[in-house]
Design a protein around this motif. Structure first.
Motif, PDB file in Angstrom:
ATOM      1  N   GLU A  11       0.828  -1.206   0.000  1.00 52.45           N
ATOM      2  CA  GLU A  11       0.000   0.000   0.000  1.00 52.45           C
ATOM      3  C   GLU A  11       0.866   1.260   0.000  1.00 52.45           C
ATOM      4  N   VAL A  12       1.902   1.248   0.825  1.00 47.47           N
ATOM      5  CA  VAL A  12       2.792   2.403   0.915  1.00 47.47           C
ATOM      6  C   VAL A  12       3.583   2.570  -0.374  1.00 47.47           C
ATOM      7  N   TRP A  15       1.361   4.134  -2.980  1.00 46.64           N
ATOM      8  CA  TRP A  15       1.206   5.555  -2.675  1.00 46.64           C
ATOM      9  C   TRP A  15       2.455   6.325  -3.115  1.00 46.64           C
ATOM     10  N   SER A  16       3.644   5.778  -2.821  1.00 49.85           N
ATOM     11  CA  SER A  16       4.895   6.435  -3.190  1.00 49.85           C
ATOM     12  C   SER A  16       5.044   6.556  -4.696  1.00 49.85           C
ATOM     13  N   GLY A  18       2.605   6.763  -6.780  1.00 49.83           N
ATOM     14  CA  GLY A  18       1.657   7.812  -7.162  1.00 49.83           C
ATOM     15  C   GLY A  18       2.252   9.200  -6.975  1.00 49.83           C
ATOM     16  N   VAL A  19       2.939   9.418  -5.857  1.00 52.45           N
ATOM     17  CA  VAL A  19       3.568  10.716  -5.593  1.00 52.45           C
ATOM     18  C   VAL A  19       4.656  11.001  -6.624  1.00 52.45           C
ATOM     19  N   ILE A  43      -1.080  15.544   3.802  1.00 53.89           N
ATOM     20  CA  ILE A  43      -0.818  14.159   3.422  1.00 53.89           C
ATOM     21  C   ILE A  43      -1.852  13.235   4.066  1.00 53.89           C
ATOM     22  N   ALA A  46      -5.131  13.588   2.471  1.00 55.96           N
ATOM     23  CA  ALA A  46      -5.055  13.413   1.013  1.00 55.96           C
ATOM     24  C   ALA A  46      -5.582  14.655   0.302  1.00 55.96           C
ATOM     25  N   SER A  65      -4.421   5.861  -5.893  1.00 59.68           N
ATOM     26  CA  SER A  65      -3.060   5.641  -5.385  1.00 59.68           C
ATOM     27  C   SER A  65      -2.680   6.608  -4.263  1.00 59.68           C
ATOM     28  N   LEU A  66      -3.263   7.788  -4.222  1.00 59.56           N
ATOM     29  CA  LEU A  66      -2.885   8.756  -3.199  1.00 59.56           C
ATOM     30  C   LEU A  66      -3.847   8.788  -2.014  1.00 59.56           C
ATOM     31  N   GLN A  67      -4.694   7.783  -1.915  1.00 55.10           N
ATOM     32  CA  GLN A  67      -5.578   7.682  -0.752  1.00 55.10           C
ATOM     33  C   GLN A  67      -4.793   7.242   0.459  1.00 55.10           C
ATOM     34  N   ILE A  68      -5.248   7.646   1.606  1.00 53.08           N
ATOM     35  CA  ILE A  68      -4.647   7.231   2.857  1.00 53.08           C
ATOM     36  C   ILE A  68      -5.550   6.159   3.462  1.00 53.08           C
TER      37      ILE A  68
END
Length: 71
Positions: A11-12, A15-16, A18-19, A43, A46, A65-68
Motif C-alpha cells: 500500500e505504501v 502511494w509512493s 503515485g507521488v 498528506i 489526502a 493511489s494517493l488515498q490514505i
C-alpha cells in the motif's frame, strides 16, 4: 510513518509511486507546504489538486493511489 503506524509495504509503495508519477507529470509535488505540520495534515487528509491537463485515467489513478488507508 507520519502517523507512527506499522509499515504496510504494498500500500505504501503504491502511494509512493503515485507521488513520484504525479511529480514527474505535473512538475511539482502533490503535497507541499512550508510548515511541516500543515504538510503532514495535507498528506493525512489526502488534500491535493490535480492539474487540468491530466487525463481522466490519471484522475482515477491518482484518486486511488494517493488515498490514505486507515489500518
Amino acid at each position: 510513518m507520519i502517523r507512527g503506524s506499522k509499515y504496510f509495504g504494498c500500500e505504501v509503495d503504491i502511494w509512493s509511486i503515485g507521488v513520484i508519477l504525479y511529480a514527474l507529470l505535473a512538475g511539482h509535488l502533490p503535497f507541499d507546504h512550508e510548515s511541516n505540520a500543515v504538510l503532514y495534515s495535507k498528506i493525512l487528509k489526502a488534500e491535493y489538486e490535480l492539474p487540468d491537463f491530466f487525463s481522466p485515467g490519471f484522475f482515477l489513478f491518482f484518486f486511488f493511489s494517493l488515498q490514505i488507508f486507515i489500518f
